[in-house]
Design a protein around this motif. Structure first.
Motif, PDB file in Angstrom:
ATOM      1  N   THR A 138       0.850  -1.195   0.000  1.00  0.00           N
ATOM      2  CA  THR A 138       0.000   0.000   0.000  1.00  0.00           C
ATOM      3  C   THR A 138       0.882   1.240   0.000  1.00  0.00           C
ATOM      4  N   THR A 146      -4.878   2.012   6.773  1.00  0.00           N
ATOM      5  CA  THR A 146      -5.518   0.951   6.005  1.00  0.00           C
ATOM      6  C   THR A 146      -4.561  -0.211   5.792  1.00  0.00           C
ATOM      7  N   GLN A 148      -4.553  -3.902   3.289  1.00  0.00           N
ATOM      8  CA  GLN A 148      -5.183  -4.864   2.385  1.00  0.00           C
ATOM      9  C   GLN A 148      -4.492  -6.209   2.568  1.00  0.00           C
ATOM     10  N   SER A 188     -10.017 -12.091   0.435  1.00  0.00           N
ATOM     11  CA  SER A 188      -9.422 -10.765   0.348  1.00  0.00           C
ATOM     12  C   SER A 188     -10.167  -9.828   1.297  1.00  0.00           C
ATOM     13  N   SER A 190     -10.128  -5.821   3.156  1.00  0.00           N
ATOM     14  CA  SER A 190      -9.613  -4.466   3.301  1.00  0.00           C
ATOM     15  C   SER A 190      -9.931  -3.991   4.713  1.00  0.00           C
TER      16      SER A 190
END
Length: 281
Positions: A138, A146, A148, A188, A190
């Motif tokens: 990121t 954040t 991921q 996946s 986030s």
């Protein structure tokens, strides 16, 4: 001799007389015992019964003649088979190679026959799955807020496994279908600051058993940052003081070595003397 004659008579009946056949699927796992239930129509008065293994090899397992239960026939289930009073057959403890087709043939007092075929599938118990967390790259400026990640779930040394995921610690326990990959084996996710305490559980299962593993993905994001993937702010806090120190040191060094008007250093004593002073003769 009479018992053997009855057995051959029963097999002859199976070949010549009209037979009603039903089929049943039975699931179990390695190490357990399974009961193959002999079911017959209401009012069917059982006189004789024969249990056989049909596949992968045809073997005689147990018989019921003239009120006598017999389970002494040689087969791969020798010592692991028992015929109960209700004419159901118990097998166990089961092995991984015990899957196959079984048949029970019953004859009533009027000579009518009834055959039931049972398809036994033996599964290994699902081992505890392993979950690995992979952090996606990121932007440095967004790293503290954040993250991921990809969660990969795998049950070692096992087959016929299906995977599913559960989101813990929130009201919404389901995961979005578009976030699943590789037959739901990879998820996946986030994450934001509000997801620090959110855990995800992988559920590995087959038709007879299941096990789970739970991870908190945000912990992996934090560990990666601590192990060298510093944020933009962290870099500034280190680089700026060092840069200022080097600039100041350079300025001081330049001032210390620059020539000053009307003065010079005595190389032997570091004493500053006027430029016009003449040495004594």
């Amino acid at each position: 001799m009479s018992a053997m004659w009855s057995l051959w008579s029963l097999l002859l009946c199976e070949a010549l007389l009209p037979i009603v056949v039903i089929s049943v699927q039975v699931l179990s796992k390695v190490g357990d015992s399974v009961l193959l239930v002999a079911e017959c129509p209401s009012g069917f008065q059982v006189r004789e019964v024969i249990w056989r293994s049909l596949w992968p090899s045809e073997e005689l397992l147990a018989t019921f003649f003239r009120g006598s239960l017999e389970t002494l026939y040689y087969s791969r289930f020798l010592g692991r088979v028992q015929l109960h009073g209700n004419l159901s057959l118990e097998l166990g403890p089961l092995k991984s190679g015990d899957s196959g087709n079984f048949s029970v043939l019953m004859v009533d007092t009027g000579g009518q026959t009834w055959t039931q075929t049972l398809h036994l599938k033996v599964y290994d118990a699902v081992p505890k799955p392993e979950v690995q967390v992979f952090t996606a790259a990121t932007k440095e400026a967004q790293a503290p807020q954040t993250c991921q990640v990809f969660l990969s779930c795998w049950a070692p040394n096992s087959s016929d496994i299906t995977y599913s995921w559960r989101r813990e610690g929130t009201m919404d326990v389901e995961v979005e279908m578009h976030s699943l990959f590789s037959n739901r084996q990879v998820l996946s996710v986030s994450l934001g600051l509000r997801d620090k305490d959110v855990a995800y559980t992988c559920i590995a299962s087959n038709p007879v058993s299941w096990d789970t593993a739970t991870v908190t993905p945000w912990d992996s994001c934090h560990h990666e940052a601590a192990s060298g993937k510093a944020s933009y702010k962290d870099v500034l806090l280190v680089v700026l003081p060092i840069s200022l120190f080097l600039i100041l040191a350079g300025l001081l060094g330049a001032w210390h070595h620059c020539p000053c008007s009307g003065k010079r250093k005595d190389a032997g004593t570091d004493r500053v003397v006027p430029e016009t002073e003449n040495p004594l003769v």
